[in-house]
Design an enzyme around this catalytic site. Sequence first.
Site, PDB file in Angstrom:
ATOM      1  N   LYS A  10       0.821  -1.215   0.000  1.00 29.22           N
ATOM      2  CA  LYS A  10       0.000   0.000   0.000  1.00 29.22           C
ATOM      3  C   LYS A  10       0.864   1.279   0.000  1.00 29.22           C
ATOM      4  O   LYS A  10       2.083   1.229   0.267  1.00 29.22           O
ATOM      5  CB  LYS A  10      -0.918  -0.029   1.227  1.00 29.22           C
ATOM      6  N   TYR A  50     -12.381  -2.219  -3.402  1.00 29.89           N
ATOM      7  CA  TYR A  50     -12.869  -2.246  -2.017  1.00 29.89           C
ATOM      8  C   TYR A  50     -14.391  -2.119  -1.921  1.00 29.89           C
ATOM      9  O   TYR A  50     -14.917  -1.772  -0.862  1.00 29.89           O
ATOM     10  CB  TYR A  50     -12.182  -1.155  -1.194  1.00 29.89           C
ATOM     11  N   ASN A 113      -1.927   0.459   6.698  1.00 29.03           N
ATOM     12  CA  ASN A 113      -1.361  -0.759   7.279  1.00 29.03           C
ATOM     13  C   ASN A 113      -0.532  -1.598   6.301  1.00 29.03           C
ATOM     14  O   ASN A 113      -0.423  -2.811   6.443  1.00 29.03           O
ATOM     15  CB  ASN A 113      -2.458  -1.578   7.955  1.00 29.03           C
ATOM     16  N   HIS A 116      -2.241  -5.375   1.642  1.00 27.60           N
ATOM     17  CA  HIS A 116      -3.512  -6.084   1.484  1.00 27.60           C
ATOM     18  C   HIS A 116      -3.197  -7.525   1.133  1.00 27.60           C
ATOM     19  O   HIS A 116      -2.254  -7.792   0.392  1.00 27.60           O
ATOM     20  CB  HIS A 116      -4.340  -5.475   0.334  1.00 27.60           C
ATOM     21  N   GLU A 127      -9.726 -10.950  -7.337  1.00 32.58           N
ATOM     22  CA  GLU A 127      -8.817  -9.807  -7.242  1.00 32.58           C
ATOM     23  C   GLU A 127      -7.686  -9.896  -8.270  1.00 32.58           C
ATOM     24  O   GLU A 127      -7.311  -8.885  -8.878  1.00 32.58           O
ATOM     25  CB  GLU A 127      -8.254  -9.719  -5.817  1.00 32.58           C
TER      26      GLU A 127
HETATM   27  P1  ADP Z   1      -7.777  -6.592   6.084  1.00 32.39           P
HETATM   28  O1  ADP Z   1      -6.993  -5.693   5.154  1.00 32.39           O
HETATM   29  O2  ADP Z   1      -6.950  -7.041   7.259  1.00 32.39           O
HETATM   30  O3  ADP Z   1      -8.463  -7.724   5.372  1.00 32.39           O
HETATM   31  P2  ADP Z   1     -10.419  -5.331   6.274  1.00 32.39           P
HETATM   32  O4  ADP Z   1     -10.800  -6.144   5.075  1.00 32.39           O
HETATM   33  O5  ADP Z   1     -11.310  -5.402   7.470  1.00 32.39           O
HETATM   34  O6  ADP Z   1      -8.924  -5.678   6.756  1.00 32.39           O
HETATM   35  O7  ADP Z   1     -10.317  -3.794   5.862  1.00 32.39           O
HETATM   36  C1  ADP Z   1      -9.762  -3.426   4.619  1.00 32.39           C
HETATM   37  C2  ADP Z   1      -8.846  -2.240   4.844  1.00 32.39           C
HETATM   38  O8  ADP Z   1      -9.609  -1.119   5.274  1.00 32.39           O
HETATM   39  C3  ADP Z   1      -7.804  -2.419   5.950  1.00 32.39           C
HETATM   40  O9  ADP Z   1      -6.662  -3.142   5.544  1.00 32.39           O
HETATM   41  C4  ADP Z   1      -7.472  -0.981   6.283  1.00 32.39           C
HETATM   42  O10 ADP Z   1      -6.604  -0.385   5.319  1.00 32.39           O
HETATM   43  C5  ADP Z   1      -8.850  -0.327   6.173  1.00 32.39           C
HETATM   44  N1  ADP Z   1      -9.532  -0.311   7.469  1.00 32.39           N
HETATM   45  C6  ADP Z   1     -10.075  -1.358   8.129  1.00 32.39           C
HETATM   46  N2  ADP Z   1     -10.610  -0.999   9.316  1.00 32.39           N
HETATM   47  C7  ADP Z   1     -10.410   0.350   9.406  1.00 32.39           C
HETATM   48  C8  ADP Z   1     -10.723   1.346  10.402  1.00 32.39           C
HETATM   49  N3  ADP Z   1     -11.346   1.009  11.517  1.00 32.39           N
HETATM   50  N4  ADP Z   1     -10.335   2.615  10.152  1.00 32.39           N
HETATM   51  C9  ADP Z   1      -9.704   2.960   9.012  1.00 32.39           C
HETATM   52  N5  ADP Z   1      -9.376   2.079   8.042  1.00 32.39           N
HETATM   53  C10 ADP Z   1      -9.706   0.792   8.239  1.00 32.39           C
HETATM   54 MG    MG Z   2     -10.001  -7.712   3.990  1.00 32.13          MG
END
Ligand code: ADP
Ligand code: MG
Length: 139
Positions: A10, A50, A113, A116, A127
Amino acid sequence: MTERTFSIIKPDATKRNLTGKVNAVIEDAGLRIVAQRRIQLSRAQAEKFYEIHKERPFFGELVDFMISAPVVVQVLEGENAVARYRDVMGATNPAQAADGTIRKLFAESVGENSVHGSDSAENAAIEIVQFFTDDQIVG
Ligand code: ADP
Ligand code: MG
């Protein structure tokens, strides 16, 4: 079972020149990078990618972040690659991520973070075809 998963390095990570360090963690975990390209996501691409989160309160912020700088899209291959990569990534919130995981090592916040990874083999297939043709993946 050898399978493939889809990964994105990212913007927070590409901006800090962490592509190589993230790739080292991926490869040390036994996952092979079988396709990789650095791209600038369009807003439409990020929104489609997304789509599943579009009702979540952070959707707008997430899309803005994902188009804020280039990303590196990847296909990873290996034994149980989907679950393996989720382990290597660590928890979504880096504060909860286990030691040695990419998010523990590099992530800045729950939103920014660093990586992905697909959450199922079915979603991995969906994807991967958004970014790669079959001939671009060399296993
Ligand atoms: P993952 O990437 O671990 O599968 P999710 O699918 O739940 O997590 O969420 C997709 C992405 O959305 C996350 O990787 C992060 O970048 C963002 N995200 C998730 N939860 C939050 C939050 N509470 N606040 C801001 N961004 C978030
Ligand atoms: Mg996810």
